[in-house]
Scaffold this motif. Sequence first.
Motif, PDB file in Angstrom:
ATOM      1  N   UNK A 196     -29.347  18.128  -8.164  1.00  0.00           N
ATOM      2  CA  UNK A 196     -30.308  17.698  -9.164  1.00  0.00           C
ATOM      3  C   UNK A 196     -29.973  18.046 -10.599  1.00  0.00           C
ATOM      4  N   UNK A 197     -28.806  18.604 -10.861  1.00  0.00           N
ATOM      5  CA  UNK A 197     -28.454  19.065 -12.210  1.00  0.00           C
ATOM      6  C   UNK A 197     -27.834  17.947 -13.043  1.00  0.00           C
ATOM      7  N   UNK A 198     -28.190  17.930 -14.325  1.00  0.00           N
ATOM      8  CA  UNK A 198     -27.576  17.052 -15.322  1.00  0.00           C
ATOM      9  C   UNK A 198     -26.865  17.977 -16.305  1.00  0.00           C
ATOM     10  N   UNK A 199     -25.569  17.800 -16.473  1.00  0.00           N
ATOM     11  CA  UNK A 199     -24.798  18.687 -17.339  1.00  0.00           C
ATOM     12  C   UNK A 199     -25.036  18.381 -18.809  1.00  0.00           C
ATOM     13  N   UNK A 200     -24.496  19.240 -19.643  1.00  0.00           N
ATOM     14  CA  UNK A 200     -24.484  18.971 -21.072  1.00  0.00           C
ATOM     15  C   UNK A 200     -23.436  17.913 -21.405  1.00  0.00           C
ATOM     16  N   UNK A 201     -23.580  17.309 -22.563  1.00  0.00           N
ATOM     17  CA  UNK A 201     -22.612  16.302 -23.031  1.00  0.00           C
ATOM     18  C   UNK A 201     -21.325  17.007 -23.452  1.00  0.00           C
ATOM     19  N   UNK A 202     -20.195  16.396 -23.153  1.00  0.00           N
ATOM     20  CA  UNK A 202     -18.901  16.980 -23.486  1.00  0.00           C
ATOM     21  C   UNK A 202     -17.812  15.921 -23.420  1.00  0.00           C
ATOM     22  N   UNK A 203     -16.629  16.294 -23.886  1.00  0.00           N
ATOM     23  CA  UNK A 203     -15.437  15.460 -23.692  1.00  0.00           C
ATOM     24  C   UNK A 203     -14.250  16.399 -23.506  1.00  0.00           C
ATOM     25  N   UNK A 204     -13.090  15.833 -23.259  1.00  0.00           N
ATOM     26  CA  UNK A 204     -11.913  16.638 -22.944  1.00  0.00           C
ATOM     27  C   UNK A 204     -10.841  16.508 -24.019  1.00  0.00           C
ATOM     28  N   UNK A 205     -11.287  16.294 -25.256  1.00  0.00           N
ATOM     29  CA  UNK A 205     -10.369  16.251 -26.387  1.00  0.00           C
ATOM     30  C   UNK A 205      -9.304  15.185 -26.200  1.00  0.00           C
ATOM     31  N   UNK A 206      -8.052  15.573 -26.398  1.00  0.00           N
ATOM     32  CA  UNK A 206      -6.940  14.620 -26.280  1.00  0.00           C
ATOM     33  C   UNK A 206      -6.388  14.558 -24.863  1.00  0.00           C
ATOM     34  N   UNK A 207      -7.039  15.227 -23.937  1.00  0.00           N
ATOM     35  CA  UNK A 207      -6.588  15.235 -22.539  1.00  0.00           C
ATOM     36  C   UNK A 207      -7.199  14.070 -21.746  1.00  0.00           C
ATOM     37  N   UNK A 208      -6.418  13.528 -20.839  1.00  0.00           N
ATOM     38  CA  UNK A 208      -6.893  12.563 -19.844  1.00  0.00           C
ATOM     39  C   UNK A 208      -7.410  13.374 -18.662  1.00  0.00           C
ATOM     40  N   UNK A 209      -8.543  12.976 -18.080  1.00  0.00           N
ATOM     41  CA  UNK A 209      -9.047  13.668 -16.896  1.00  0.00           C
ATOM     42  C   UNK A 209      -8.992  12.718 -15.709  1.00  0.00           C
ATOM     43  N   UNK A 210      -8.340  13.173 -14.641  1.00  0.00           N
ATOM     44  CA  UNK A 210      -8.313  12.456 -13.372  1.00  0.00           C
ATOM     45  C   UNK A 210      -9.050  13.319 -12.373  1.00  0.00           C
ATOM     46  N   UNK A 211      -9.921  12.713 -11.566  1.00  0.00           N
ATOM     47  CA  UNK A 211     -10.724  13.499 -10.649  1.00  0.00           C
ATOM     48  C   UNK A 211     -10.824  12.884  -9.272  1.00  0.00           C
ATOM     49  N   UNK A 212     -11.207  13.734  -8.310  1.00  0.00           N
ATOM     50  CA  UNK A 212     -11.410  13.340  -6.925  1.00  0.00           C
ATOM     51  C   UNK A 212     -12.680  14.027  -6.421  1.00  0.00           C
ATOM     52  N   UNK A 213     -13.594  13.243  -5.849  1.00  0.00           N
ATOM     53  CA  UNK A 213     -14.847  13.785  -5.329  1.00  0.00           C
ATOM     54  C   UNK A 213     -14.586  14.342  -3.925  1.00  0.00           C
ATOM     55  N   UNK A 214     -14.666  15.671  -3.794  1.00  0.00           N
ATOM     56  CA  UNK A 214     -14.444  16.330  -2.511  1.00  0.00           C
ATOM     57  C   UNK A 214     -15.683  16.187  -1.638  1.00  0.00           C
ATOM     58  N   UNK A 215     -16.850  16.480  -2.218  1.00  0.00           N
ATOM     59  CA  UNK A 215     -18.100  16.331  -1.472  1.00  0.00           C
ATOM     60  C   UNK A 215     -19.236  16.065  -2.442  1.00  0.00           C
ATOM     61  N   UNK A 216     -20.226  15.357  -1.940  1.00  0.00           N
ATOM     62  CA  UNK A 216     -21.394  15.034  -2.755  1.00  0.00           C
ATOM     63  C   UNK A 216     -21.265  13.710  -3.476  1.00  0.00           C
ATOM     64  N   UNK A 217     -22.157  13.529  -4.429  1.00  0.00           N
ATOM     65  CA  UNK A 217     -22.199  12.306  -5.246  1.00  0.00           C
ATOM     66  C   UNK A 217     -22.151  12.717  -6.713  1.00  0.00           C
ATOM     67  N   UNK A 218     -21.502  11.879  -7.515  1.00  0.00           N
ATOM     68  CA  UNK A 218     -21.393  12.130  -8.950  1.00  0.00           C
ATOM     69  C   UNK A 218     -21.760  10.867  -9.705  1.00  0.00           C
TER      70      UNK A 218
END
Length: 126
Positions: free
Chosen positions: A42-64
């Motif tokens: 039920x959590x909503x995070x704060x707003x953010x970005x990753x600067x000049x970095x590219x982010x690649x991700x994989x969902x291990x468990x749950x929903x995003x």
Amino acid sequence: MSRIEVVRGSELGAGDSTQGITRKRAFESEGAIISQSKVAPGVVSGWHHHGTRQLYGFIVSGQLQLEYLLKGNEIADLSAGDFFHIPAGLVHRDLNPSRDHELIVVNILVGSGPAVINVEAPSRGD
């Protein structure tokens, strides 16, 4: 010959924080950070970005749900087994829509500079 490096889940180091996201680092080398993120139910995070970095991700468990603004409010819905890419500089926030299950994500940040830049909520332009 080099050895295979192993980092146990219990050995992960502290990562950069954003309100609502717990990040732990497994590896960091020139140009890459490999980490794990957890978002409680039920959590909503704060707003953010990753600067000049590219982010690649994989969902291990749950929903995003990744919320961001382009021509309006956009949401990318992801489930366990899904991969995603967040372009450098894209302001977003992470939402765990489940009221019962923690979200676990493996992140690969590629590039240089800060891993996380926390920001105020973007203007929606409404």
